[in-house]
Design a protein around this motif. Structure first.
Motif, mmCIF file in Angstrom:
data_model
loop_
_atom_site.group_PDB
_atom_site.id
_atom_site.type_symbol
_atom_site.label_atom_id
_atom_site.label_comp_id
_atom_site.label_asym_id
_atom_site.label_seq_id
_atom_site.Cartn_x
_atom_site.Cartn_y
_atom_site.Cartn_z
ATOM 1 N N ALA A 59 0.835 -1.200 0.000
ATOM 2 C CA ALA A 59 0.000 0.000 0.000
ATOM 3 C C ALA A 59 0.866 1.245 0.000
ATOM 4 O O ALA A 59 1.806 1.365 0.784
ATOM 5 C CB ALA A 59 -0.922 -0.003 1.214
ATOM 6 N N GLU A 62 -0.172 7.237 0.120
ATOM 7 C CA GLU A 62 -1.436 7.914 -0.209
ATOM 8 C C GLU A 62 -2.616 7.011 0.097
ATOM 9 O O GLU A 62 -3.639 7.450 0.605
ATOM 10 C CB GLU A 62 -1.468 8.317 -1.698
ATOM 11 C CG GLU A 62 -0.428 9.341 -2.089
ATOM 12 C CD GLU A 62 0.935 8.732 -2.399
ATOM 13 O OE1 GLU A 62 1.042 7.504 -2.607
ATOM 14 O OE2 GLU A 62 1.916 9.493 -2.417
ATOM 15 N N PHE A 63 -2.486 5.727 -0.234
ATOM 16 C CA PHE A 63 -3.528 4.737 0.034
ATOM 17 C C PHE A 63 -3.822 4.661 1.526
ATOM 18 O O PHE A 63 -4.962 4.747 1.959
ATOM 19 C CB PHE A 63 -3.081 3.368 -0.502
ATOM 20 C CG PHE A 63 -3.982 2.223 -0.110
ATOM 21 C CD1 PHE A 63 -5.111 1.920 -0.848
ATOM 22 C CD2 PHE A 63 -3.687 1.439 0.992
ATOM 23 C CE1 PHE A 63 -5.929 0.861 -0.497
ATOM 24 C CE2 PHE A 63 -4.489 0.383 1.357
ATOM 25 C CZ PHE A 63 -5.619 0.092 0.609
ATOM 26 N N MET A 66 -5.594 7.839 2.699
ATOM 27 C CA MET A 66 -6.992 7.924 2.265
ATOM 28 C C MET A 66 -7.890 7.023 3.094
ATOM 29 O O MET A 66 -8.974 7.419 3.502
ATOM 30 C CB MET A 66 -7.123 7.547 0.778
ATOM 31 C CG MET A 66 -6.710 8.643 -0.162
ATOM 32 S SD MET A 66 -7.106 8.264 -1.879
ATOM 33 C CE MET A 66 -6.028 6.886 -2.220
ATOM 34 N N VAL A 67 -7.452 5.797 3.330
ATOM 35 C CA VAL A 67 -8.274 4.843 4.073
ATOM 36 C C VAL A 67 -8.533 5.333 5.497
ATOM 37 O O VAL A 67 -9.638 5.206 6.011
ATOM 38 C CB VAL A 67 -7.622 3.443 4.082
ATOM 39 C CG1 VAL A 67 -8.326 2.514 5.045
ATOM 40 C CG2 VAL A 67 -7.643 2.847 2.678
ATOM 41 N N VAL A 70 -11.311 8.168 5.577
ATOM 42 C CA VAL A 70 -12.650 7.889 5.058
ATOM 43 C C VAL A 70 -13.589 7.612 6.232
ATOM 44 O O VAL A 70 -13.343 6.702 7.016
ATOM 45 C CB VAL A 70 -12.607 6.680 4.093
ATOM 46 C CG1 VAL A 70 -13.998 6.255 3.700
ATOM 47 C CG2 VAL A 70 -11.794 7.024 2.865
ATOM 48 N N ALA A 77 -14.265 0.300 2.282
ATOM 49 C CA ALA A 77 -13.366 1.343 1.781
ATOM 50 C C ALA A 77 -11.987 0.759 1.492
ATOM 51 O O ALA A 77 -11.401 1.030 0.432
ATOM 52 C CB ALA A 77 -13.260 2.494 2.777
ATOM 53 N N PHE A 81 -10.378 0.638 -2.232
ATOM 54 C CA PHE A 81 -9.080 1.254 -2.506
ATOM 55 C C PHE A 81 -8.082 0.218 -3.025
ATOM 56 O O PHE A 81 -7.279 0.502 -3.911
ATOM 57 C CB PHE A 81 -8.531 1.968 -1.275
ATOM 58 C CG PHE A 81 -9.170 3.299 -1.014
ATOM 59 C CD1 PHE A 81 -9.238 4.265 -2.000
ATOM 60 C CD2 PHE A 81 -9.700 3.594 0.226
ATOM 61 C CE1 PHE A 81 -9.820 5.505 -1.763
ATOM 62 C CE2 PHE A 81 -10.297 4.826 0.480
ATOM 63 C CZ PHE A 81 -10.351 5.778 -0.517
ATOM 64 N N LYS A 82 -8.124 -1.007 -2.479
ATOM 65 C CA LYS A 82 -7.243 -2.066 -2.975
ATOM 66 C C LYS A 82 -7.581 -2.401 -4.428
ATOM 67 O O LYS A 82 -6.686 -2.640 -5.232
ATOM 68 C CB LYS A 82 -7.349 -3.321 -2.112
ATOM 69 C CG LYS A 82 -6.633 -3.203 -0.784
ATOM 70 C CD LYS A 82 -6.738 -4.495 -0.001
ATOM 71 C CE LYS A 82 -5.987 -4.403 1.308
ATOM 72 N NZ LYS A 82 -6.058 -5.664 2.072
ATOM 73 N N LEU A 84 -8.873 -0.351 -6.624
ATOM 74 C CA LEU A 84 -8.374 0.762 -7.437
ATOM 75 C C LEU A 84 -6.855 0.690 -7.592
ATOM 76 O O LEU A 84 -6.317 0.939 -8.676
ATOM 77 C CB LEU A 84 -8.788 2.098 -6.820
ATOM 78 C CG LEU A 84 -10.283 2.411 -6.883
ATOM 79 C CD1 LEU A 84 -10.597 3.650 -6.063
ATOM 80 C CD2 LEU A 84 -10.748 2.568 -8.325
ATOM 81 N N GLN A 85 -6.174 0.351 -6.515
ATOM 82 C CA GLN A 85 -4.726 0.240 -6.575
ATOM 83 C C GLN A 85 -4.324 -0.910 -7.495
ATOM 84 O O GLN A 85 -3.392 -0.771 -8.300
ATOM 85 C CB GLN A 85 -4.145 0.030 -5.175
ATOM 86 C CG GLN A 85 -2.640 0.040 -5.148
ATOM 87 C CD GLN A 85 -2.077 -0.001 -3.745
ATOM 88 O OE1 GLN A 85 -2.759 -0.361 -2.789
ATOM 89 N NE2 GLN A 85 -0.818 0.340 -3.604
#
Length: 127
Positions: A59, A62-63, A66-67, A70, A77, A81-82, A84-85
């Motif tokens: 990760a 930034e990841f 963000m998490v 949220v 979430a 995000f995972k 999207l990554q």
């Protein structure tokens, strides 16, 4: 916005259940929302979550940031995000996938794991 909508639906569905029977309906909410807008919502269930473990991506800072900020369903979430990554990582390798294709990939990985497990359980016992 998608995380807010998902979280809101989970909360509404959960509020329909009584007291100690209150369960988070994370999987149902993701599937319902995905049915209506597959380009916006990833399907979250135990199979997709387990399949995501196949991808040991580190990760990014930034990841992680963000998490943490949220204010919605943290488990969904993190999963979103995972996803999207992972899409970003695949894209950098020249493999472009939309959300639906990524969902299909995760389910296929999960189904293959189930097939392998079932095949192993039906092997003859050697004495």
């Amino acid at each position: 916005m998608t995380l807010a909508i998902h979280s809101y639906l989970v909360e509404i569905i959960g509020s329909l259940e009584s007291g100690d029977r209150y369960l988070k309906k994370r999987s149902f909410a993701s599937k319902y929302l995905h049915f209506h807008h597959p380009e916006l919502f990833f399907i979250y269930d135990s199979r997709a979550k387990d399949a995501m473990r196949q991808f040991n991506s580190i990760a990014s800072p930034e990841f992680k940031k963000m998490v943490k900020i949220v204010p919605y369903d943290q488990e969904y979430a993190v999963f979103a995000f995972k996803c999207l990554q992972l899409k970003g990582n695949l894209n950098s390798e020249g493999i472009e996938m939309n959300n639906r294709e990524l969902d299909n990939l995760l389910i296929e990985i999960a189904n293959e794991r189930i097939r392998v497990k079932m095949a192993k359980s039906h092997e003859p016992i050697v004495v």
